[in-house]
Design a protein around this motif. Structure first.
Motif, mmCIF file in Angstrom:
data_model
loop_
_atom_site.group_PDB
_atom_site.id
_atom_site.type_symbol
_atom_site.label_atom_id
_atom_site.label_comp_id
_atom_site.label_asym_id
_atom_site.label_seq_id
_atom_site.Cartn_x
_atom_site.Cartn_y
_atom_site.Cartn_z
ATOM 1 N N ALA A 125 5.548 -5.689 -8.434
ATOM 2 C CA ALA A 125 5.953 -4.449 -7.950
ATOM 3 C C ALA A 125 6.123 -3.161 -7.130
ATOM 4 N N SER A 126 5.279 -2.935 -6.592
ATOM 5 C CA SER A 126 5.330 -1.839 -5.247
ATOM 6 C C SER A 126 6.426 -2.283 -4.269
ATOM 7 N N LEU A 127 6.726 -4.033 -3.842
ATOM 8 C CA LEU A 127 7.262 -4.452 -3.011
ATOM 9 C C LEU A 127 8.818 -4.307 -3.810
ATOM 10 N N MET A 177 -1.243 -14.611 -13.137
ATOM 11 C CA MET A 177 -1.450 -14.004 -12.154
ATOM 12 C C MET A 177 -1.937 -12.341 -12.438
ATOM 13 N N THR A 178 -2.964 -12.312 -11.516
ATOM 14 C CA THR A 178 -3.518 -10.611 -11.668
ATOM 15 C C THR A 178 -3.064 -9.830 -11.738
ATOM 16 N N ARG A 179 -3.674 -8.481 -12.043
ATOM 17 C CA ARG A 179 -3.303 -7.350 -11.708
ATOM 18 C C ARG A 179 -2.795 -7.135 -10.518
ATOM 19 N N GLU A 180 -3.829 -7.131 -9.634
ATOM 20 C CA GLU A 180 -3.338 -7.169 -8.561
ATOM 21 C C GLU A 180 -1.959 -7.672 -7.657
ATOM 22 N N VAL A 181 -1.817 -9.092 -8.241
ATOM 23 C CA VAL A 181 -0.811 -9.182 -7.402
ATOM 24 C C VAL A 181 0.379 -9.225 -7.614
ATOM 25 N N LEU A 182 0.488 -8.747 -9.738
ATOM 26 C CA LEU A 182 1.787 -8.086 -10.321
ATOM 27 C C LEU A 182 1.905 -7.102 -9.448
ATOM 28 N N SER A 183 1.327 -5.424 -10.026
ATOM 29 C CA SER A 183 0.610 -4.605 -8.926
ATOM 30 C C SER A 183 1.635 -4.960 -7.300
ATOM 31 N N ALA A 184 1.317 -5.632 -6.553
ATOM 32 C CA ALA A 184 1.967 -6.205 -5.724
ATOM 33 C C ALA A 184 3.273 -6.259 -5.225
ATOM 34 N N ARG A 216 4.933 -1.571 -11.954
ATOM 35 C CA ARG A 216 3.520 -0.894 -11.317
ATOM 36 C C ARG A 216 2.867 0.060 -11.876
ATOM 37 N N TYR A 217 3.606 0.755 -13.059
ATOM 38 C CA TYR A 217 2.995 1.860 -13.485
ATOM 39 C C TYR A 217 1.651 1.426 -14.970
ATOM 40 N N ALA A 218 2.395 -0.107 -15.370
ATOM 41 C CA ALA A 218 1.585 -0.626 -15.884
ATOM 42 C C ALA A 218 0.532 -1.257 -15.999
ATOM 43 N N VAL A 234 9.376 -1.632 -6.051
ATOM 44 C CA VAL A 234 10.328 -0.353 -6.195
ATOM 45 C C VAL A 234 10.346 0.086 -4.907
ATOM 46 N N LEU A 235 9.581 -0.389 -3.698
ATOM 47 C CA LEU A 235 10.394 0.235 -2.255
ATOM 48 C C LEU A 235 11.561 -0.815 -1.984
ATOM 49 N N LEU A 236 11.804 -1.850 -2.328
ATOM 50 C CA LEU A 236 13.427 -2.373 -2.195
ATOM 51 C C LEU A 236 14.702 -1.765 -2.837
ATOM 52 N N THR A 237 13.830 -1.391 -4.313
ATOM 53 C CA THR A 237 15.033 -0.758 -4.881
ATOM 54 C C THR A 237 15.667 0.773 -4.420
ATOM 55 N N GLY A 238 14.341 1.372 -3.788
ATOM 56 C CA GLY A 238 14.296 2.870 -3.270
ATOM 57 C C GLY A 238 15.652 2.627 -1.646
ATOM 58 N N ALA A 239 15.131 1.961 -1.496
ATOM 59 C CA ALA A 239 15.888 1.046 -0.129
ATOM 60 C C ALA A 239 17.090 0.968 -0.194
ATOM 61 N N LEU A 240 17.317 0.124 -1.785
ATOM 62 C CA LEU A 240 18.942 0.007 -1.972
ATOM 63 C C LEU A 240 19.140 1.051 -2.625
ATOM 64 N N ILE A 241 18.661 2.427 -2.972
ATOM 65 C CA ILE A 241 19.519 3.484 -3.345
ATOM 66 C C ILE A 241 19.878 4.759 -2.133
#
Length: 132
Positions: free
Chosen positions: A10-12, A1-8, A60-62, A14-21
Protein backbone atom coordinates in the motif's frame (compact mmCIF):
# COMPACT_ATOMS: atom_id res chain seq x y z
CA UNK A 1 -0.43 -12.18 3.27
CA UNK A 2 0.52 -10.43 6.49
CA UNK A 3 -0.49 -6.96 7.60
CA UNK A 4 3.09 -5.78 7.19
CA UNK A 5 3.31 -7.00 3.59
CA UNK A 6 -0.04 -5.41 2.70
CA UNK A 7 1.08 -2.21 4.36
CA UNK A 8 4.33 -2.19 2.37
CA UNK A 9 2.48 -2.72 -0.93
CA UNK A 10 0.00 0.00 0.00
CA UNK A 11 2.85 2.40 0.84
CA UNK A 12 4.47 1.69 -2.52
CA UNK A 13 1.12 2.33 -4.23
CA UNK A 14 0.75 5.65 -2.42
CA UNK A 15 4.27 6.74 -3.43
CA UNK A 16 3.86 5.72 -7.08
CA UNK A 17 0.43 7.32 -7.40
CA UNK A 18 1.65 10.48 -5.68
CA UNK A 19 4.55 10.65 -8.14
CA UNK A 20 2.14 10.16 -11.05
CA UNK A 21 0.01 13.04 -9.75
CA UNK A 22 3.06 15.30 -9.46
CA UNK A 23 4.16 14.50 -13.01
CA UNK A 24 0.66 14.87 -14.44
CA UNK A 25 -0.11 18.15 -12.71
CA UNK A 26 3.25 19.91 -12.52
CA UNK A 27 4.93 19.30 -15.86
CA UNK A 28 4.32 21.97 -18.49
CA UNK A 29 1.91 20.83 -21.18
CA UNK A 30 4.04 19.40 -23.99
CA UNK A 31 1.58 19.32 -26.86
CA UNK A 32 0.77 23.01 -26.84
CA UNK A 33 -2.90 22.07 -26.90
CA UNK A 34 -4.85 23.42 -23.95
CA UNK A 35 -6.83 20.95 -21.90
CA UNK A 36 -6.24 17.70 -20.14
CA UNK A 37 -5.23 14.25 -21.42
CA UNK A 38 -7.60 12.03 -23.37
CA UNK A 39 -9.90 14.98 -24.07
CA UNK A 40 -11.32 14.79 -20.55
CA UNK A 41 -12.44 17.91 -18.71
CA UNK A 42 -9.62 18.91 -16.36
CA UNK A 43 -11.79 18.56 -13.26
CA UNK A 44 -12.62 14.96 -14.21
CA UNK A 45 -8.94 14.24 -14.90
CA UNK A 46 -8.01 15.58 -11.46
CA UNK A 47 -10.79 13.56 -9.87
CA UNK A 48 -9.55 10.35 -11.51
CA UNK A 49 -5.94 10.95 -10.49
CA UNK A 50 -6.84 11.53 -6.87
CA UNK A 51 -9.29 8.61 -6.85
CA UNK A 52 -6.34 6.46 -7.90
CA UNK A 53 -4.45 7.83 -4.90
CA UNK A 54 -7.35 7.16 -2.55
CA UNK A 55 -7.36 3.40 -3.20
CA UNK A 56 -3.84 2.60 -1.88
CA UNK A 57 -4.31 5.19 0.87
CA UNK A 58 -7.40 3.25 2.02
CA UNK A 59 -5.38 0.02 2.08
CA UNK A 60 -2.55 1.73 3.98
CA UNK A 61 -5.08 3.13 6.46
CA UNK A 62 -6.68 -0.30 6.93
CA UNK A 63 -3.31 -1.89 7.71
CA UNK A 64 -2.13 0.89 10.02
CA UNK A 65 -1.66 0.09 13.68
CA UNK A 66 -2.30 3.76 14.50
CA UNK A 67 -5.68 3.59 12.73
CA UNK A 68 -6.51 0.45 14.70
CA UNK A 69 -5.93 2.40 17.94
CA UNK A 70 -7.63 5.64 16.93
CA UNK A 71 -9.52 5.25 13.63
CA UNK A 72 -11.29 8.60 13.49
CA UNK A 73 -8.22 10.63 14.44
CA UNK A 74 -6.06 8.90 11.84
CA UNK A 75 -8.76 9.20 9.17
CA UNK A 76 -8.99 12.95 9.79
CA UNK A 77 -5.20 13.22 9.50
CA UNK A 78 -5.22 11.20 6.26
CA UNK A 79 -7.86 13.46 4.72
CA UNK A 80 -5.94 16.53 5.92
CA UNK A 81 -2.70 15.30 4.33
CA UNK A 82 -4.50 14.65 1.03
CA UNK A 83 -6.11 18.10 1.29
CA UNK A 84 -2.68 19.71 1.76
CA UNK A 85 -1.12 17.64 -1.05
CA UNK A 86 -3.92 18.66 -3.43
CA UNK A 87 -3.57 22.31 -2.42
CA UNK A 88 0.20 22.27 -2.90
CA UNK A 89 -0.07 20.71 -6.36
CA UNK A 90 -2.62 23.34 -7.37
CA UNK A 91 -0.67 26.28 -5.92
CA UNK A 92 2.60 25.05 -7.47
CA UNK A 93 1.00 25.28 -10.91
CA UNK A 94 1.18 29.06 -10.53
CA UNK A 95 4.93 28.90 -11.31
CA UNK A 96 4.71 26.52 -14.26
CA UNK A 97 4.30 27.93 -17.74
CA UNK A 98 1.08 26.74 -19.33
CA UNK A 99 -0.51 25.78 -16.01
CA UNK A 100 -2.66 27.72 -13.59
CA UNK A 101 -4.10 26.86 -10.20
CA UNK A 102 -7.83 26.30 -10.05
CA UNK A 103 -10.23 26.03 -7.14
CA UNK A 104 -12.41 23.74 -9.29
CA UNK A 105 -9.48 21.36 -9.81
CA UNK A 106 -8.68 21.37 -6.10
CA UNK A 107 -12.29 20.52 -5.25
CA UNK A 108 -12.18 17.76 -7.88
CA UNK A 109 -8.95 16.48 -6.29
CA UNK A 110 -10.65 16.23 -2.92
CA UNK A 111 -13.81 14.64 -4.32
CA UNK A 112 -11.70 12.09 -6.19
CA UNK A 113 -9.64 11.29 -3.10
CA UNK A 114 -12.77 10.70 -1.03
CA UNK A 115 -14.24 8.51 -3.76
CA UNK A 116 -10.96 6.59 -3.96
CA UNK A 117 -10.90 6.10 -0.18
CA UNK A 118 -14.46 4.76 -0.28
CA UNK A 119 -13.78 2.48 -3.27
CA UNK A 120 -10.53 1.22 -1.75
CA UNK A 121 -12.29 0.49 1.52
CA UNK A 122 -15.08 -1.34 -0.29
CA UNK A 123 -12.63 -3.40 -2.37
CA UNK A 124 -10.71 -4.34 0.76
CA UNK A 125 -13.90 -5.44 2.53
CA UNK A 126 -14.97 -7.52 -0.46
CA UNK A 127 -11.52 -9.14 -0.67
CA UNK A 128 -11.50 -9.93 3.05
CA UNK A 129 -14.98 -11.39 2.87
CA UNK A 130 -13.97 -13.56 -0.10
CA UNK A 131 -10.92 -15.00 1.65
CA UNK A 132 -12.72 -15.86 4.89
Amino acid sequence: MTREVLSAWASLGVLLTGALILVATLLPPGSGVPGCPFGLPCALWHMLLFALLGVPVALRYATSRAAARSPLRVLVMVVLVIWIFAAITELAQNWIEGREPSLEDWLADMAGALIGLAVGSLLLRLALRRFR
